[in-house]
Design an enzyme around this catalytic site. Structure first.
Site, mmCIF file in Angstrom:
data_model
loop_
_atom_site.group_PDB
_atom_site.id
_atom_site.type_symbol
_atom_site.label_atom_id
_atom_site.label_comp_id
_atom_site.label_asym_id
_atom_site.label_seq_id
_atom_site.Cartn_x
_atom_site.Cartn_y
_atom_site.Cartn_z
ATOM 1 N N ASP A 77 2.970 20.528 70.218
ATOM 2 C CA ASP A 77 2.212 21.067 71.337
ATOM 3 C C ASP A 77 3.049 20.793 72.580
ATOM 4 O O ASP A 77 3.957 19.955 72.567
ATOM 5 C CB ASP A 77 0.821 20.430 71.427
ATOM 6 C CG ASP A 77 -0.138 21.300 72.225
ATOM 7 O OD1 ASP A 77 -1.352 21.143 72.090
ATOM 8 O OD2 ASP A 77 0.349 22.177 72.980
HETATM 9 C C1 GLC Z 1 -1.394 23.997 75.397
HETATM 10 C C2 GLC Z 1 -2.326 24.009 74.192
HETATM 11 C C3 GLC Z 1 -1.791 24.804 73.048
HETATM 12 C C4 GLC Z 1 -1.006 25.977 73.601
HETATM 13 C C5 GLC Z 1 0.231 25.414 74.250
HETATM 14 C C6 GLC Z 1 1.062 26.516 74.923
HETATM 15 O O1 GLC Z 1 -1.392 22.722 75.925
HETATM 16 O O2 GLC Z 1 -2.748 22.741 73.703
HETATM 17 O O3 GLC Z 1 -2.905 25.236 72.260
HETATM 18 O O4 GLC Z 1 -0.652 26.878 72.556
HETATM 19 O O5 GLC Z 1 -0.068 24.399 75.189
HETATM 20 O O6 GLC Z 1 0.342 27.099 75.932
#
Ligand code: GLC
Length: 734
Positions: free
Chosen positions: A266
């Site tokens: 993430d």
């Molecule tokens: C965010 C979310 C994730 C998302 C990523 C990119 O923090 O937790 O679900 O796909 O970052 O935006």
């Protein structure tokens, strides 16, 4: 003779030319070669620097390919219910493109509420087409984290409280997406069941709850759906960050489940080079950002899997196999997507996408209450229909964090009702006002909200019926990423507004646009309640079709609505159980999540899991099985009749729950083990047949670390919801 010479020369040239092009064209570029051969050869041609560069971001949403070898970059994009607009190379804000306004599909709670696996496949197909059209290798979704409390800001992005329902719905979604040569990225692996302190919370959970509740949807997505990538969660599990967690990524995901795809962190979920190198992470994204607003400080060259990794490889601290293992998976992803042989063209904002989005929405809308058959509001029956509430006009696709969308269009509930009933029959009043985004602590001044309230009361007085469109929204601290709600109550004084409105008009329907359970102090005062979810671009059309009776509602709740917050399992164990104390959180309810808790503790919910009404009625026959006794490797064939005993055609999602009578370890009172959605015309009867693998009645024995199916008596129950059992039958497992 001369002719022979000419023919011979021609043949020779042909052979040479074929060999030459073969020699020239490396096999990894040959889309018809087996992927593993292409991976081996591409890897053998890459330098150490090129390998390391492939393992971390080069921009907000992309990572490097190998230009020298003609291997393209990897592009990813959110989110689970629509393709996010292009953002700047290194900024979260939109780049202002004019060709990236997408179709917004219903949020995944709505898909889960359809209890219809075909809908999940259709969903994956169309969102995959939009991702393909936007030239993305990876769609950052679906999310399948289990609904553990009604406060989690991101519950709307997931598929509810039951691991079996989530598992059956995620597999076809994955298959639908990946047939477009686009990888899903199933998230957030794992135990990301809250937004409060999501980057720091350290979850302690038993092996039983981990395996029986929190892993099944991920396991199904990987082992049945064949997901090509998975996203590590922000939180820790037993003291190790999920983006580089040895138990989750090496032992379970890549070991037991034989996952051959890419583990993507993430955004900002990586905290250690050593752990990232050895604990199963393959691709590091968004380091030093919070995945939402902060743009990060670490230059891409200083990411944990960038120069620190390269230095470690050169010094011999890390063996080259460590980087080869990661790059092999990333190359495999590229050959499955941008460099795949049969990559389709995709489609964007097509009429078919709108049609399918609307059908999913119509399949997921849940009718919770309908006293005196107030609904459907047939066209022409009422002269004056009052539409009251900010959610009747407010955009619900914008906000909520990374799933926020720039859409080609969004039909609001008010627009839907105007189209359906004609503007001469619709009155409108805003009723209540939220802030533009709850980051700012301003609340509308009280006299302002009083004037909105009194204006709404005047409109309700003049109307024959009232459609109140409220619920939550995508503001921070509502249904939004980054933090959780602080209460289960409706925000913005809606309870008071509803109380005032029903005093002047009893023909009152509440339509809740939300992704979470809410408290309903007005429950007995209103005649009808519709759980309207977040339905995306087709929201107004889907709601108008259901409210007018053009479509008979058939959705069922994918999570329990508790009467009060403390009735929820996790909440009932206090702060150490949720949201955690000093970063530590213990899942004290263990395997008793959702209806498992309400059933076992005999707590009556406001609305139970699996509940949903229809404009017609159904009669269930007695459940029967093909045999009385089964061995572990056999399949139990369940059957019973279902009859449409009402006045309109309709669909019903029937459910079968299983219980083990005398288990050596404690088990929930019952667990969902099969469901099926059946369409029946008026008066029609069908015999429904469903199958349950005997092995699926097992429990996870954390002493032996094995799924265990014990001999003995089990009871199977057919049901219209977890609280509406129609009949039962006992069987013997030997
Ligand atoms: C965010 C979310 C994730 C998302 C990523 C990119 O923090 O937790 O679900 O796909 O970052 O935006």
């Amino acid at each position: 003779m001369r002719l022979i010479r000419i023919v011979f020369a021609g043949v020779l040239c042909l052979i040479l030319s074929v060999n030459l092009t073969n020699a020239q064209k490396p096999i990894y570029l040959d889309v018809n070669q087996p992927i593993e051969k292409r991976v081996d050869q591409a890897l053998s041609l890459m330098t150490l620097e090129e390998k390391v560069a492939m393992c971390h971001a080069q921009s907000k949403f992309s990572s490097k390919g190998v230009p020298r070898l003609g291997i393209p970059e990897v592009w990813m994009d959110d989110g689970p219910h629509g393709i996010r607009e292009e953002v700047y190379w290194d900024k979260w804000s939109g780049a202002g493109w004019t060709n990236d306004s997408c179709t917004a599909f219903p949020a995944l709670t709505c898909l889960a509420a359809s209890f219809n696996s075909q809908m999940a496949f259709n969903y994956g197909t169309i969102i995959g087409e939009e991702a393909r059209y936007r030239n993305k290798n990876v769609l950052l979704g679906p999310g399948v984290n289990i609904y553990r409390t009604p406060l989690n800001g991101r519950n709307f992005e997931y598929m509810g409280e039951d691991p079996y329902l989530s598992s059956r719905m995620v597999v076809p979604y994955v298959q639908g997406v990946q047939q477009n040569s686009v990888a899903v990225c199933v998230k957030h692996f794992a135990l990301n069941n809250q937004e409060t302190n999501r980057m720091g919370v350290n979850v302690m959970v038993s092996d039983r709850a981990l395996n029986e509740i929190y892993l099944p949807a991920f396991k199904a997505a990987v082992t049945e759906g064949k997901a090509w990538s998975i996203m590590g969660a922000y939180n820790q599990l037993r003291g190790q960050h999920c983006c580089h967690n040895d138990l989750l990524l090496n032992k379970i995901l890549k070991g037991e489940w034989k996952f051959d795809g890419v583990v993507i962190s993430d955004w900002g979920g990586v905290h250690s080079t050593d752990e990232a190198v050895t604990n199963g992470l393959d691709l590091e994204m968004g380091t030093s950002t919070n995945g939402l607003t902060t743009d990060g400080t670490a230059p891409y060259s200083e990411y944990y899997l960038a120069n620190p990794f390269l230095r470690g490889l050169k010094s011999g601290k890390y063996a080259e196999t460590a980087v080869n293992e990661k790059v092999r998976r990333i190359l495999r992803l590229i050959f499955r997507t941008t460099m795949s042989a049969n990559r389709p063209f995709g489609k964007f904002v097509s009429p078919e996408h709108s049609e399918t989005a609307r059908k999913i929405a119509e399949n997921g809308i849940v009718l919770l209450k309908n006293d005196k058959q107030l609904l459907p509001l047939l066209v022409g029956k009422y002269q004056k229909i009052a539409v009251i509430g900010e959610n009747s006009t407010r955009s619900l696709v914008i906000g909520g964090g990374s799933s926020s969308l720039k859409v080609a269009y969004e039909v609001s509930p008010l627009e839907g009702f105007l189209k359906k009933y004609g503007k001469e029959h619709i009155l409108y009043s805003k009723g209540y006002m939220s802030n533009d985004n709850d980051n700012k602590k301003i609340n509308p001044t009280s006299q302002y909200s009083d004037s909105l309230l009194s204006a709404a009361v005047e409109v309700a007085k003049k109307a024959d019926v009232v459609l109140f469109v409220g619920g939550l929204n995508k503001n921070f601290l509502q249904d939004s990423e980054g933090d959780d709600r602080k209460t289960m109550d409706l925000p913005y004084n809606q309870d008071k507004l509803i109380a005032e409105l029903v005093k002047v008009n009893k023909n009152f329907t509440v339509i809740l646009c939300s992704g979470n359970a809410v408290s309903m102090p007005w429950l007995s005062d209103v005649k009808a309640i519709v759980q309207g979810w977040y339905l995306g671009s087709e929201a107004g059309n889907a709601l108008a079709n259901v409210i007018s009776g053009e479509v008979n509602p058939s959705g069922k709740l994918p999570f329990t609505f508790p009467k009060k917050l403390e009735d929820n399992a996790a909440i009932s164990f206090g702060k150490t159980s949720y949201p955690g104390v000093n970063d530590n959180e213990e899942y004290k309810e263990d395997i008793l999540v959702g209806y498992r808790w309400f059933d076992t503790k005999k707590i009556t919910p406001l609305f139970p899991f699996g509940f949903g009404l229809s404009y017609t009625t159904f009669e269930y026959g007695k459940i029967a099985t093909d045999k009385k006794e089964y061995t572990a490797d056999e399949t139990i064939k369940v059957s019973f009749t279902l009859k449409n005993t009402g006045k309109t055609d309709g669909s019903e999602s029937v459910q079968v729950y299983a219980s083990q009578l005398k288990a050596t370890l404690y088990r929930p009172a019952k667990e969902l083990k099969a469901f099926k959605k059946i369409f029946l015309k008026v008066g029609e009867t069908q015999t429904i047949e469903m199958q349950i693998a005997a092995k699926d009645l097992a429990f996870y024995n954390d002493k032996t670390q094995k799924w265990t199916l014990e001999s003995g008596e089990y009871v199977l129950r057919n049901a219209a919801s977890s609280a509406d059992i129609k009949s039962s039958i006992s069987i013997q497992i030997n």
